[in-house]
Design a protein around this motif. Sequence first.
Motif, PDB file in Angstrom:
ATOM      1  N   LEU A   1      42.897  43.102  41.405  1.00 55.35           N
ATOM      2  CA  LEU A   1      42.327  43.003  41.121  1.00 55.35           C
ATOM      3  C   LEU A   1      41.486  41.747  42.446  1.00 55.35           C
ATOM      4  N   PRO A   2      40.417  42.049  42.694  1.00 54.76           N
ATOM      5  CA  PRO A   2      40.306  41.426  43.954  1.00 54.76           C
ATOM      6  C   PRO A   2      39.018  40.193  43.502  1.00 54.76           C
ATOM      7  N   PHE A   3      39.741  40.180  44.579  1.00 53.46           N
ATOM      8  CA  PHE A   3      39.221  37.634  44.273  1.00 53.46           C
ATOM      9  C   PHE A   3      37.900  38.539  44.898  1.00 53.46           C
ATOM     10  N   HIS A   4      36.530  37.302  44.334  1.00 50.59           N
ATOM     11  CA  HIS A   4      35.691  37.519  45.583  1.00 50.59           C
ATOM     12  C   HIS A   4      34.926  36.120  45.290  1.00 50.59           C
ATOM     13  N   ARG A   5      33.609  36.006  45.570  1.00 46.91           N
ATOM     14  CA  ARG A   5      32.896  34.997  45.864  1.00 46.91           C
ATOM     15  C   ARG A   5      31.418  35.409  45.975  1.00 46.91           C
ATOM     16  N   VAL A   6      30.377  34.380  45.619  1.00 50.70           N
ATOM     17  CA  VAL A   6      29.461  34.243  46.658  1.00 50.70           C
ATOM     18  C   VAL A   6      28.276  33.410  47.416  1.00 50.70           C
TER      19      VAL A   6
ATOM     20  N   GLU B   1      30.652  38.424  48.288  1.00 58.40           N
ATOM     21  CA  GLU B   1      32.121  39.120  49.270  1.00 58.40           C
ATOM     22  C   GLU B   1      32.952  38.970  48.738  1.00 58.40           C
ATOM     23  N   VAL B   2      34.008  39.982  49.022  1.00 55.49           N
ATOM     24  CA  VAL B   2      35.017  40.538  48.229  1.00 55.49           C
ATOM     25  C   VAL B   2      36.123  40.333  49.456  1.00 55.49           C
ATOM     26  N   LEU B   3      37.831  39.875  48.955  1.00 56.37           N
ATOM     27  CA  LEU B   3      38.432  39.308  49.699  1.00 56.37           C
ATOM     28  C   LEU B   3      39.899  41.090  49.417  1.00 56.37           C
ATOM     29  N   THR B   4      40.042  41.538  51.057  1.00 53.46           N
ATOM     30  CA  THR B   4      40.791  42.865  50.637  1.00 53.46           C
ATOM     31  C   THR B   4      42.107  42.770  50.517  1.00 53.46           C
ATOM     32  N   LYS B   5      42.832  43.501  50.684  1.00 57.09           N
ATOM     33  CA  LYS B   5      43.918  43.374  50.743  1.00 57.09           C
ATOM     34  C   LYS B   5      44.856  42.966  51.362  1.00 57.09           C
ATOM     35  N   ASP B   6      43.925  43.168  52.817  1.00 59.53           N
ATOM     36  CA  ASP B   6      44.624  41.957  54.161  1.00 59.53           C
ATOM     37  C   ASP B   6      44.416  40.687  54.300  1.00 59.53           C
ATOM     38  N   GLU B   7      43.657  40.397  52.724  1.00 59.59           N
ATOM     39  CA  GLU B   7      43.012  39.033  52.838  1.00 59.59           C
ATOM     40  C   GLU B   7      41.969  38.786  53.893  1.00 59.59           C
TER      41      GLU B   7
ATOM     42  N   HIS C   1      37.485  33.893  43.676  1.00 56.63           N
ATOM     43  CA  HIS C   1      37.336  33.856  41.666  1.00 56.63           C
ATOM     44  C   HIS C   1      37.694  35.047  41.314  1.00 56.63           C
ATOM     45  N   THR C   2      38.675  35.055  40.096  1.00 59.23           N
ATOM     46  CA  THR C   2      38.525  36.870  39.817  1.00 59.23           C
ATOM     47  C   THR C   2      37.640  36.930  38.503  1.00 59.23           C
TER      48      THR C   2
ATOM     49  N   GLY D   1      38.733  43.114  36.357  1.00 56.25           N
ATOM     50  CA  GLY D   1      39.403  41.698  36.553  1.00 56.25           C
ATOM     51  C   GLY D   1      40.751  41.600  36.022  1.00 56.25           C
ATOM     52  N   ASP D   2      41.162  40.340  35.815  1.00 52.82           N
ATOM     53  CA  ASP D   2      42.288  40.255  35.264  1.00 52.82           C
ATOM     54  C   ASP D   2      42.666  40.830  33.743  1.00 52.82           C
ATOM     55  N   SER D   3      41.973  41.195  32.901  1.00 56.44           N
ATOM     56  CA  SER D   3      42.031  42.168  31.822  1.00 56.44           C
ATOM     57  C   SER D   3      42.906  43.773  32.184  1.00 56.44           C
ATOM     58  N   LEU D   4      42.048  44.136  32.742  1.00 50.39           N
ATOM     59  CA  LEU D   4      41.877  45.245  33.384  1.00 50.39           C
ATOM     60  C   LEU D   4      43.471  45.315  34.296  1.00 50.39           C
ATOM     61  N   HIS D   5      43.994  44.008  35.076  1.00 46.04           N
ATOM     62  CA  HIS D   5      45.019  44.177  36.198  1.00 46.04           C
ATOM     63  C   HIS D   5      46.069  43.650  35.044  1.00 46.04           C
ATOM     64  N   ALA D   6      45.881  43.096  34.261  1.00 54.35           N
ATOM     65  CA  ALA D   6      46.978  43.332  33.020  1.00 54.35           C
ATOM     66  C   ALA D   6      47.676  44.508  32.879  1.00 54.35           C
ATOM     67  N   LEU D   7      46.423  44.995  32.210  1.00 52.09           N
ATOM     68  CA  LEU D   7      46.837  45.990  31.035  1.00 52.09           C
ATOM     69  C   LEU D   7      47.787  47.291  31.644  1.00 52.09           C
ATOM     70  N   MET D   8      46.901  47.062  33.288  1.00 48.14           N
ATOM     71  CA  MET D   8      47.495  47.966  34.207  1.00 48.14           C
ATOM     72  C   MET D   8      48.844  48.024  34.717  1.00 48.14           C
ATOM     73  N   ASN D   9      49.119  47.170  34.485  1.00 46.97           N
ATOM     74  CA  ASN D   9      50.855  46.268  34.749  1.00 46.97           C
ATOM     75  C   ASN D   9      50.552  45.882  36.524  1.00 46.97           C
TER      76      ASN D   9
END
Length: 272
Positions: free
Chosen positions: A195-200, A159-165, A141-142, A182-190
Amino acid sequence: MKYSAPRDVDTNVAAGANDAGDGANTNNNGNTGADVGAGDSASTGDNDKVVASDDANAGADTNDIVVGIANVHIDDDANDVAKANGDVGAGVDANTNDCASVKSSADVDNVNANVSVGTNGDTNANVGADIEEKKLGLPSHTDKNLLTVLYQYEIEGLEVLTKDEKWIRVKPSHNTFVVIAGDSLHALMNGRLFLPFHRVRVTEKKKTRYSIGLFSTPNRDYIIEPPKELVDEQHPRVFKPLTYVDLMSFYHTEVGRRARSTLHAYCAVSGA
Ligand SMILES: O=C(O)CCC(=O)C(=O)O
Ligand SMILES: [Fe+2]
């Protein structure tokens, strides 16, 4: 974060499994935390120094503001005090100088009012709805908020998904915090902050895993849209204006829950 259901929830269901990123504000992901309140700071320690490392940013596009996640290492003998106070400017400045112009925007300074802290404990059992999910503590999730500061206590799992997946596993360390956009900061930064997907994924069978998260969220009525400095011909607007509350409401719909990216499903500008 996850995992043991709150006391008033069926314990066979991981309350957090589908509610990642809400932080303690929505109180539905098993967090036992409470709001710290507007402007409050959560110092990471007296006389400590924060060093942001960009290990997790492999593959980032150097034309963009690249750091969506940082490992924050607390160095015992340094003098700076690290504050996780939910200040967007401060959080971003720690990562990149590119954001100086963003910080100067009065609007951006007003984004943030709430910082919440949650603690979670987890065993590896009864997490998630199906077999695959059971292997995970928390599905990919993000976070929906602005910035999350995470700390894992001894037992790994994040665990974190890097840009190269590629999924990278974050090793717990007593003096390391992970900062996730998070999503809000990602949107604010256009969209220009990764925006890292991560999981546990908890593999330790016998022990309970604990993590603590500090979630900063925008003011409920704040309209999240990027400052003009971050929108130009090379970087057209990626998201329609949104509020955090509306994003969360969408997330709790069936379509929202099914979407890989809540933010994109909710308000991506088509063709962007
Ligand atoms: O427990 C963790 O390390 C991560 C939790 C998390 O991703 C969340 O609560 O959104
Ligand atoms: Fe998360």
